[in-house]
Scaffold this motif. Structure first.
Motif, short mmCIF file in Angstrom:
data_model
loop_
_atom_site.label_atom_id
_atom_site.label_comp_id
_atom_site.label_asym_id
_atom_site.label_seq_id
_atom_site.Cartn_x
_atom_site.Cartn_y
_atom_site.Cartn_z
N PHE A 37 36.43 42.79 45.15
CA PHE A 37 36.82 41.80 46.14
C PHE A 37 37.42 40.62 45.39
CE2 PHE A 37 34.68 43.29 50.08
CZ PHE A 37 34.00 44.36 49.54
N ARG A 38 38.08 39.73 46.11
CA ARG A 38 38.63 38.54 45.47
C ARG A 38 38.57 37.35 46.41
NH1 ARG A 38 45.06 40.30 45.12
NH2 ARG A 38 45.54 40.06 47.36
N GLN A 39 38.56 36.18 45.81
CA GLN A 39 38.56 34.95 46.59
C GLN A 39 39.51 33.95 45.96
OE1 GLN A 39 34.72 33.14 47.23
NE2 GLN A 39 35.46 32.03 49.02
N LEU A 86 51.67 42.27 38.87
CA LEU A 86 50.93 41.16 39.48
C LEU A 86 51.90 40.10 40.02
CD1 LEU A 86 48.10 40.96 36.85
CD2 LEU A 86 47.73 41.19 39.30
N ILE A 87 51.50 39.51 41.11
CA ILE A 87 52.26 38.44 41.75
C ILE A 87 51.38 37.20 41.88
CG2 ILE A 87 53.74 40.08 42.98
CD1 ILE A 87 52.04 39.66 45.47
N PRO A 88 51.98 36.02 42.04
CA PRO A 88 51.16 34.80 42.13
C PRO A 88 50.10 34.85 43.24
CG PRO A 88 53.43 34.20 41.72
CD PRO A 88 53.42 35.69 41.95
N GLU A 89 50.39 35.58 44.30
CA GLU A 89 49.43 35.69 45.41
C GLU A 89 48.17 36.46 45.02
OE1 GLU A 89 53.29 34.55 46.92
OE2 GLU A 89 52.68 36.23 45.64
N ASP A 90 48.19 37.11 43.87
CA ASP A 90 46.99 37.81 43.39
C ASP A 90 46.03 36.87 42.68
OD1 ASP A 90 49.12 40.54 42.44
OD2 ASP A 90 47.85 40.41 44.23
N THR A 91 46.42 35.62 42.48
CA THR A 91 45.56 34.65 41.82
C THR A 91 44.28 34.45 42.62
OG1 THR A 91 47.40 33.49 40.77
CG2 THR A 91 45.36 32.25 41.10
N ALA A 92 43.14 34.67 41.96
CA ALA A 92 41.85 34.58 42.64
C ALA A 92 40.74 34.83 41.63
CB ALA A 92 41.75 35.61 43.77
N VAL A 93 39.52 34.59 42.06
CA VAL A 93 38.36 35.08 41.32
C VAL A 93 38.06 36.48 41.85
CG1 VAL A 93 35.92 34.74 40.80
CG2 VAL A 93 37.44 32.75 41.00
N TRP A 112 26.59 41.72 43.90
CA TRP A 112 27.80 41.02 43.47
C TRP A 112 27.67 40.52 42.03
CZ3 TRP A 112 31.68 41.25 46.94
CH2 TRP A 112 31.32 41.59 48.26
N GLY A 113 28.79 40.60 41.33
CA GLY A 113 28.85 39.98 40.01
C GLY A 113 29.21 38.51 40.14
N GLN A 114 29.35 37.87 38.99
CA GLN A 114 29.66 36.43 38.97
C GLN A 114 31.14 36.14 39.12
OE1 GLN A 114 27.28 33.88 38.87
NE2 GLN A 114 26.05 35.67 39.39
N GLY A 115 31.96 37.15 38.90
CA GLY A 115 33.39 36.97 39.08
C GLY A 115 34.13 36.70 37.78
N THR A 116 35.42 37.05 37.80
CA THR A 116 36.31 36.77 36.67
C THR A 116 37.62 36.24 37.23
OG1 THR A 116 37.28 37.69 34.64
CG2 THR A 116 37.22 39.15 36.56
N GLN A 117 38.14 35.20 36.61
CA GLN A 117 39.34 34.53 37.12
C GLN A 117 40.60 35.27 36.69
OE1 GLN A 117 39.67 31.50 39.04
NE2 GLN A 117 41.80 32.23 39.14
#
Length: 122
Positions: A37-39, A86-93, A112-117
């Motif tokens: 997932f991404r945010q 990759l496109i700029p809209e993919d920017t997320a955690v 859930w994991g802690q996430g990676t930027q």
């Protein structure tokens, strides 16, 4: 206790590729569906991709279909997300997620994991 640890994020230019990894521990990894997932800033967390327990079924959000590939290696208790073009809209955690089910829908992830930027510049 389930632990999920992501790695592989970074800053890249548009058109580049990244491979995210998620190391899982704490239970029988090979029995359960896994997902990504991404945010993005100011937005809700959204589904990206998931894979069933043995890897023979995958599902993607329309926004990443054809560019991203989810895979898993049950021998290594790992799940991956290969991200191409990759496109700029993919920017997320980006978050690794685990389900309590062998086959899951996007709403059925419980760990859930802690996430990676991931940051994609234009």
């Amino acid at each position: 206790q389930v632990q999920l640890v992501e790695s592989g994020g970074g800053l890249v230019q548009a058109g580049a590729s990244l491979r995210l990894s998620c190391a899982a521990s704490g239970r029988t990894f090979s029995s359960y569906a896994m997902g990504w997932f991404r945010q993005a800033p100011g937005k809700e967390r959204e589904f990206v991709a998931h894979i069933n327990w043995n890897g023979d079924s995958t599902y993607y959000a329309d926004s990443v279909k054809g560019r991203f590939t989810i895979s898993r290696d049950n021998a290594k208790n790992a799940v991956y997300l290969q991200m191409n073009n990759l496109i700029p809209e993919d920017t997320a955690v980006y978050y690794c997620a685990g389900s309590r089910l062998a086959v899951a829908t996007p709403a059925q992830f419980h760990y859930w994991g802690q996430g990676t930027q991931v940051t994609v510049s234009s």
